[in-house]
Design an enzyme around this catalytic site. Structure first.
Site, PDB file in Angstrom:
ATOM      1  N   ASP A   1       0.854  -1.177   0.000  1.00 17.22           N
ATOM      2  CA  ASP A   1       0.000   0.000   0.000  1.00 17.22           C
ATOM      3  C   ASP A   1       0.897   1.237   0.000  1.00 17.22           C
ATOM      4  OD1 ASP A   1      -2.444   1.540   0.408  1.00 17.22           O
ATOM      5  OD2 ASP A   1      -1.725   1.825   2.454  1.00 17.22           O
TER       6      ASP A   1
ATOM      7  N   ASP B   1      -0.299   5.142   0.903  1.00 13.57           N
ATOM      8  CA  ASP B   1      -0.550   6.150   1.933  1.00 13.57           C
ATOM      9  C   ASP B   1      -0.553   5.534   3.328  1.00 13.57           C
ATOM     10  OD1 ASP B   1      -0.952   8.679   0.480  1.00 13.57           O
ATOM     11  OD2 ASP B   1      -2.556   7.563  -0.502  1.00 13.57           O
TER      12      ASP B   1
END
Length: 220
Positions: free
Chosen positions: A15, A17
Site C-alpha cells: 500500500d 498512503d
C-alpha cells in the site's frame, strides 16, 4: 533490536498512503472540507476513509446519494490531493526498505489514481515500482480484494506466496480476503489483527533465501 517474527514470501504487495508515504496532513485537510459540507465530524469520515477510494467512502456515508455526485466530488478531491504536497514525507524507514527490495518481486497496490500515486511517491522521494495497481486498475475499492489479487497476478504468483504491507482496516481486510498474510504498519493497523505489526518500516529487514523466496524479519 531482536526478531519478533519472520515471514517468508515470493512477492510483496505494498500500500502507499500511511504505509510508505505519510500524507495524513493533506488527507485530513481535504476530508475536513468535505465533512463540513455534508454535516459529518472528521473522525466519523476518517474511520471509513483510510484505505478506500474517495467515492467509496462517500457512498458508505451517504448511501442514498447518486453515484455521479460522489464520483464528481472524488475527482475534485483527487485534483486537490495531487496539487498539495506540503507535508508529504516518507514513513520512517521507507527509503531503506524500498532500497532493500529493489531486486525482489514487488508491486504497489493503492487506492490512489496514477497521477496522485506518481506525485506522492515523488514528493516523498521514493522509487515508483514498475508494477502498480491504482484506482484505474480496478472496478471495486478496498476492502474488496480485487486490487491485491491483480497485484499477485501481475507478479505471476499465487496469493499465498504474497505478503502485503498495509495500514488501514479496509486494506488489511482486502488482503485477508485475498488469502494473503499482512504486515500492519503504524498505530492504526494493530487493531485489525494483521499477521505481524510494526510501528514503522525501520522495524523491517528483508533477507533473500536460496530457493527464490525471501524472509521478512519483523523486529522489536
Amino acid at each position: 533490536m531482536t526478531v519478533d517474527a519472520t515471514l517468508t514470501a515470493r512477492g510483496l504487495l505494498l500500500d502507499m498512503d500511511s504505509t510508505l508515504v505519510n500524507s495524513e496532513a493533506v488527507v485530513e485537510l481535504l476530508w475536513q472540507r468535505w465533512a463540513d459540507e455534508h454535516g459529518f465530524a472528521l473522525e466519523e469520515v476518517l474511520a471509513i476513509a483510510h484505505g478506500r477510494q474517495g467515492w467509496a467512502t462517500m457512498a458508505a456515508l451517504l448511501p442514498d446519494r447518486p453515484e455521479e455526485l460522489n464520483r464528481a466530488d472524488n475527482a475534485r478531491m483527487l485534483a486537490d490531493e495531487t496539487r498539495i504536497v506540503e507535508g508529504v514525507v516518507p514513513v520512517a524507514g521507507a527509503p531503506e526498505f524500498m532500497a532493500s527490495i529493489v531486486a525482489l518481486p514487488h508491486a504497489l497496490v493503492t487506492s490512489a489514481n496514477i497521477a496522485l500515486t506518481e506525485r506522492r511517491m515523488d514528493a516523498a522521494g521514493l522509487p515508483l515500482p514498475s508494477i502498480r495497481i491504482t484506482a484505474e486498475s480496478v472496478t471495486l475499492s478496498k476492502p474488496d480484494p480485487e486490487g491485491f489479487l491483480k497485484g499477485a497476478a501481475e507478479l505471476g504468483l499465487p496469493p499465498e506466496d504474497c505478503l502485503v504491507f498495509e495500514d488501514s482496516e479496509a486494506g488489511i481486510s482486502a488482503a485477508k480476503s485475498a488469502g494473503m498474510r499482512v504486515v500492519g504498519v503504524g498505530p492504526r493497523a494493530i487493531a485489525f489483527s494483521p499477521t505481524a505489526h510494526v510501528d514503522d518500516l525501520t522495524r523491517i529487514r528483508v533477507e533473500p533465501l536460496t530457493d527464490g523466496r525471501f524472509a521478512v524479519h519483523v523486529l522489536r
